[in-house]
Scaffold this motif. Structure first.
Motif, PDB file in Angstrom:
ATOM      1  N   HIS A 200      46.441  34.856  35.053  1.00  0.00           N
ATOM      2  CA  HIS A 200      46.153  33.432  35.032  1.00  0.00           C
ATOM      3  C   HIS A 200      46.136  32.777  36.465  1.00  0.00           C
ATOM      4  N   PHE A 201      47.179  33.410  37.441  1.00  0.00           N
ATOM      5  CA  PHE A 201      47.040  32.953  38.745  1.00  0.00           C
ATOM      6  C   PHE A 201      45.845  33.335  39.559  1.00  0.00           C
ATOM      7  N   LYS A 202      45.108  34.359  39.282  1.00  0.00           N
ATOM      8  CA  LYS A 202      43.999  34.904  39.818  1.00  0.00           C
ATOM      9  C   LYS A 202      42.608  34.089  39.256  1.00  0.00           C
ATOM     10  N   GLN A 203      42.695  33.707  38.231  1.00  0.00           N
ATOM     11  CA  GLN A 203      41.718  32.720  37.725  1.00  0.00           C
ATOM     12  C   GLN A 203      41.683  31.386  38.455  1.00  0.00           C
ATOM     13  N   ALA A 204      43.063  30.828  38.700  1.00  0.00           N
ATOM     14  CA  ALA A 204      43.288  29.498  39.334  1.00  0.00           C
ATOM     15  C   ALA A 204      42.828  29.540  40.772  1.00  0.00           C
ATOM     16  N   ILE A 205      42.707  30.840  41.408  1.00  0.00           N
ATOM     17  CA  ILE A 205      42.462  30.876  42.807  1.00  0.00           C
ATOM     18  C   ILE A 205      40.910  31.486  42.969  1.00  0.00           C
ATOM     19  N   PHE A 206      40.214  31.583  41.821  1.00  0.00           N
ATOM     20  CA  PHE A 206      38.954  32.123  41.735  1.00  0.00           C
ATOM     21  C   PHE A 206      38.817  33.354  42.263  1.00  0.00           C
ATOM     22  N   GLY A 207      39.852  34.340  41.749  1.00  0.00           N
ATOM     23  CA  GLY A 207      39.838  35.720  42.054  1.00  0.00           C
ATOM     24  C   GLY A 207      39.944  36.236  43.507  1.00  0.00           C
ATOM     25  N   LEU A 208      40.146  35.184  44.267  1.00  0.00           N
ATOM     26  CA  LEU A 208      40.453  35.382  45.801  1.00  0.00           C
ATOM     27  C   LEU A 208      41.789  36.147  46.157  1.00  0.00           C
ATOM     28  N   GLU A 209      41.669  36.906  47.193  1.00  0.00           N
ATOM     29  CA  GLU A 209      43.015  37.600  47.566  1.00  0.00           C
ATOM     30  C   GLU A 209      43.666  36.776  48.659  1.00  0.00           C
ATOM     31  N   PRO A 210      45.032  36.886  48.956  1.00  0.00           N
ATOM     32  CA  PRO A 210      45.637  35.937  49.856  1.00  0.00           C
ATOM     33  C   PRO A 210      44.893  35.948  51.257  1.00  0.00           C
ATOM     34  N   GLU A 211      44.528  37.225  51.698  1.00  0.00           N
ATOM     35  CA  GLU A 211      44.070  37.114  52.984  1.00  0.00           C
ATOM     36  C   GLU A 211      42.629  36.593  52.986  1.00  0.00           C
ATOM     37  N   GLN A 212      41.939  36.443  52.071  1.00  0.00           N
ATOM     38  CA  GLN A 212      40.622  35.823  51.766  1.00  0.00           C
ATOM     39  C   GLN A 212      40.807  34.142  51.720  1.00  0.00           C
ATOM     40  N   ILE A 213      41.859  33.817  51.248  1.00  0.00           N
ATOM     41  CA  ILE A 213      42.143  32.524  51.302  1.00  0.00           C
ATOM     42  C   ILE A 213      42.724  31.988  52.576  1.00  0.00           C
ATOM     43  N   ALA A 214      43.072  32.605  53.255  1.00  0.00           N
ATOM     44  CA  ALA A 214      43.841  32.179  54.632  1.00  0.00           C
ATOM     45  C   ALA A 214      42.544  32.377  55.397  1.00  0.00           C
ATOM     46  N   ARG A 215      41.417  33.033  55.432  1.00  0.00           N
ATOM     47  CA  ARG A 215      40.333  33.306  55.987  1.00  0.00           C
ATOM     48  C   ARG A 215      39.574  31.911  55.838  1.00  0.00           C
ATOM     49  N   LEU A 216      39.523  31.495  54.198  1.00  0.00           N
ATOM     50  CA  LEU A 216      38.553  30.688  54.230  1.00  0.00           C
ATOM     51  C   LEU A 216      39.328  29.561  54.525  1.00  0.00           C
TER      52      LEU A 216
END
Length: 536
Positions: A200-216
Motif C-alpha cells: 500500500h505504501f509503495k502504491q501511495a508513492i507511485f512505486g518510487l524508492e526513497p533514494e528516487q524520492i530524495a533525488r526528485l
C-alpha cells in the motif's frame, strides 16, 4: 546497513517490521515466562508456609516436639507430606536437630548441615519465612515456621515443608511451548501486515524508492528556483505547500516571509486558486492586477484519480510577456525587411544582368539610375523628416517589403517626425507602426492585387505624435471598427490572426497613446495613432 540499502523499499519494510515484531513478541514472551515462574514460586512457597503453620499449630505436634518423640513424629510427618502433596515435611527441635525426616538416617542431625539454609529467622526471631535452596532432597521451595509452646509461648522447634520445583519446571515448559507458538504466529501475522502495508505504501508513492524520492525532491527544488515564472501550490485544505523565489518577487511579498503551511487566502485574499480547488476546472492566461502591475496566471488542479488533491499556479508579470512579444515582433520585422531587400535586389540584379547580356546597355544604365534615384529620394525624405534611425530603418524596410509584394508604400512628403521624446521606447514605436503597415499591405494586396498603394502620413505638431496609415483594402465594417483591437478578433478565417492589432493597442496603452480606425475615401481603412510627447 549496506546490504539493507541494496534491498528494495518493500523488502526493507517487510524485514524491519518483521524483525520488530519478532523482538517485541520475544521480549513479551520472556517477560511472561519469567513472571509466570516467579508467580508459581511464590504460590508454591506460600502454600508450603501455610501448611507449615498449620502443622506447627497442632497440639499433638507441639507436645511430641517438647518430648523429642521422633517415633511419634516420623510417621505423622510422612502422612502429612502425602496428604498435602508436599515433597517433604521436616520437624526439628529448638536447636534445629531433626526429629522427623523422609529419610530416617537424617534424624538426629542438624537441619542446617545439608539443607543449605539458615534456620535462625524461625528459631531465633520466631518468624515464618520462604526460601528456595538446594537441600538434601534437591531444589525445593520451602516454608519454615517456628513451633511455640502453648504454656510458655517459647520456641520449642520448627517445621519445614518443601515442594519440589520439578512441577513448576513442567508448567513453565508447557507454557513456554505455547508462548513460542504464539510468538511464531505473531511474527507471521506481522509479516503479512508488513507485506500489505509495504504494498500500500509503495502504491501511495507511485512505486518510487526513497533514494528516487530524495533525488526528485532535489530536482524539483532546483527546477522551481531556476524558472523565472512564479509558482505556488496548495493542498486540498488550501494551505501552501510549494513556492519559489520568483513567486515572492512577482507578488511583491516580503523577502523573509514564510509561506509554507499558511492558507492561500491569508497571503492572496483574492486568489482564484480556491475556486479551481472547488470546481476542478483549470484556468489559463487569466489577467490579475497585483498592486500596480498586471499578472498573467495559469491555474491547474492536481488530481489523484478523480480526487482533487490541490492546485498549482504559475504566473508572470504581463509586461514581461509583452516584452517577449515585442522582441519577437521586431525580429520578424527585421527578417521580413532583410528578405524583402534581398528578394528585390536579386530581381533587379537579374534584370540588369539580362539587359547587359542582350546588349541593351543604355536600358541597363537607365534602370540603375532610376533605382538609385527612387531610393535616394526616399532616403533623403527619411533623413529630413525622420531623424531617428530606428524608425527610419523600419520605414525603409517596409518600403522594400511593399515593392516585393508589387505594392507601393507612399510616404507623405510633408511628413515630419523629428520631435520623438527620449523616453518613448523605440521598440514599442517600431512594433506599433510596423504592425499597422503590415496589416495595411496585406489588406491592400488581398483586395487590390499588385499596383495597390498604402500611404503613410506623420506629424509631430502639437502635443501628440500622429501617424495616419491608409490602405486600399476591403475596409472594416463600422460595427467592427472597435472590435478589431480585441484579442483573437479577425475578419480573416485563417488561424493565427487577430493578435497584431491587439498588441498595437496594448503597446499604446502602456505609453499613454491610442489608436482609432475609420473608413477611407478610397474604400479601405485609415488607422490613426496618437502618442503623447510628454512620456511619464
Amino acid at each position: 546497513m549496506k546490504l539493507l540499502r541494496r534491498l528494495k523499499l518493500k523488502s526493507r519494510m517487510i524485514l524491519v517490521l518483521g524483525l520488530m515484531a519478532l523482538v517485541q513478541t520475544g521480549f513479551i514472551g520472556l517477560f511472561a515466562v519469567h513472571y509466570l515462574h516467579q508467580s508459581l514460586d511464590e504460590q508454591i512457597g506460600q502454600r508450603a508456609l501455610d501448611v507449615a503453620k498449620t502443622i506447627a499449630a497442632t497440639p499433638q505436634i507441639i507436645a511430641a516436639v517438647q518430648r523429642r518423640d521422633s517415633e511419634y513424629l516420623q510417621p505423622i510427618s510422612m502422612r502429612l507430606a502425602e496428604e498435602t502433596q508436599a515433597r517433604f515435611v521436616v520437624i526439628g527441635d529448638k536447636d534445629g536437630v531433626r526429629l522427623a525426616h523422609p529419610r530416617p538416617e537424617k534424624i538426629g542431625h542438624s537441619m542446617s548441615d545439608d539443607e543449605g539454609d539458615d534456620n535462625s529467622p524461625a528459631l531465633v526471631d520466631g518468624k515464618g519465612y520462604l526460601s528456595k535452596a538446594l537441600g538434601s532432597m534437591g531444589w525445593s521451595m520451602r516454608g519454615k515456621t517456628p513451633i511455640f509452646s502453648n504454656e510458655t509461648g517459647e520456641i520449642v522447634g520448627l517445621v519445614s515443608v518443601g515442594y519440589h520445583l520439578d512441577h513448576v519446571d513442567q508448567i513453565i515448559q508447557r507454557y513456554s511451548i505455547t508462548l513460542v507458538a504464539v510468538i511464531i504466529a505473531s511474527f507471521l501475522l506481522s509479516a503479512l501486515i508488513a507485506v500489505w502495508f509495504a504494498h500500500h505504501f509503495k502504491q501511495a508513492i507511485f512505486g518510487l524508492e526513497p533514494e528516487q524520492i530524495a533525488r526528485l525532491f532535489d530536482e524539483q527544488k532546483a527546477t522551481l528556483e531556476s524558472v523565472r515564472e512564479g509558482i505556488i501550490a496548495i493542498n486540498a485544505q488550501g494551505r501552501i505547500t510549494t513556492f519559489n523565489r520568483p513567486a515572492i518577487e512577482t507578488l511583491g511579498l516580503p523577502e523573509d516571509i514564510e509561506l509554507t503551511g499558511r492558507h492561500i487566502t491569508e497571503v492572496l485574499p483574492e486568489s482564484a486558486m480556491m475556486e479551481v480547488l472547488n470546481t476542478g476546472e483549470p484556468q489559463f492566461d487569466e489577467e490579475v492586477w497585483r498592486q500596480d502591475h498586471s499578472i498573467i496566471a495559469n491555474r491547474l488542479p492536481l488530481k489523484q484519480g478523480e480526487k482533487i488533491t490541490g492546485v498549482v499556479s504559475s504566473f508572470r508579470r504581463k509586461d514581461e510577456v509583452a516584452m517577449v512579444s515585442k522582441k519577437l515582433t521586431r525580429i520578424q520585422q527585421y527578417a521580413d525587411s532583410l528578405r524583402s531587400q534581398s528578394h528585390e535586389y536579386s530581381n533587379k540584379l537579374h534584370t540588369i544582368a539580362g539587359l547587359i547580356q542582350i546588349g541593351a546597355t543604355d536600358e541597363a544604365l537607365a534602370l540603375i539610375g532610376q533605382e538609385s534615384q527612387s531610393h535616394q529620394e526616399l532616403i533623403n525624405l527619411l533623413v529630413s523628416a525622420v531623424p531617428d534611425p530606428i524608425l527610419a530603418g523600419c520605414l525603409l524596410g517596409k518600403y522594400n517589403r511593399a515593392r516585393e509584394m508589387g505594392l507601393q508604400l507612399e510616404i507623405d512628403p510633408e511628413s515630419k517626425m523629428s520631435a520623438l521624446p527620449e523616453k518613448l521606447p523605440r521598440e514599442d514605436l517600431v512594433s506599433i507602426i510596423g504592425n499597422l503597415i503590415d496589416n495595411a499591405l496585406e489588406a491592400t494586396w488581398e483586395h487590390s492585387g499588385t499596383g495597390g498603394k498604402v500611404t503613410l502620413s506623420m506629424t509631430d505638431l502639437g502635443r501628440d505624435l500622429i501617424f495616419e496609415i491608409e490602405d486600399q483594402g476591403p475596409g472594416v465594417e463600422e460595427q467592427n471598427q472597435d472590435k478589431i483591437f480585441e484579442k483573437g478578433f479577425s475578419s480573416k478565417e485563417k488561424e493565427g490572426h487577430g493578435f497584431g492589432l491587439h498588441l498595437v493597442k496594448s503597446l499604446l496603452g502602456s505609453i499613454g497613446g491610442m489608436v482609432t480606425c475609420e473608413s477611407a475615401e478610397s474604400g479601405g481603412s485609415r488607422f490613426i495613432v496618437y502618442i503623447p510627447k510628454n512620456q511619464a
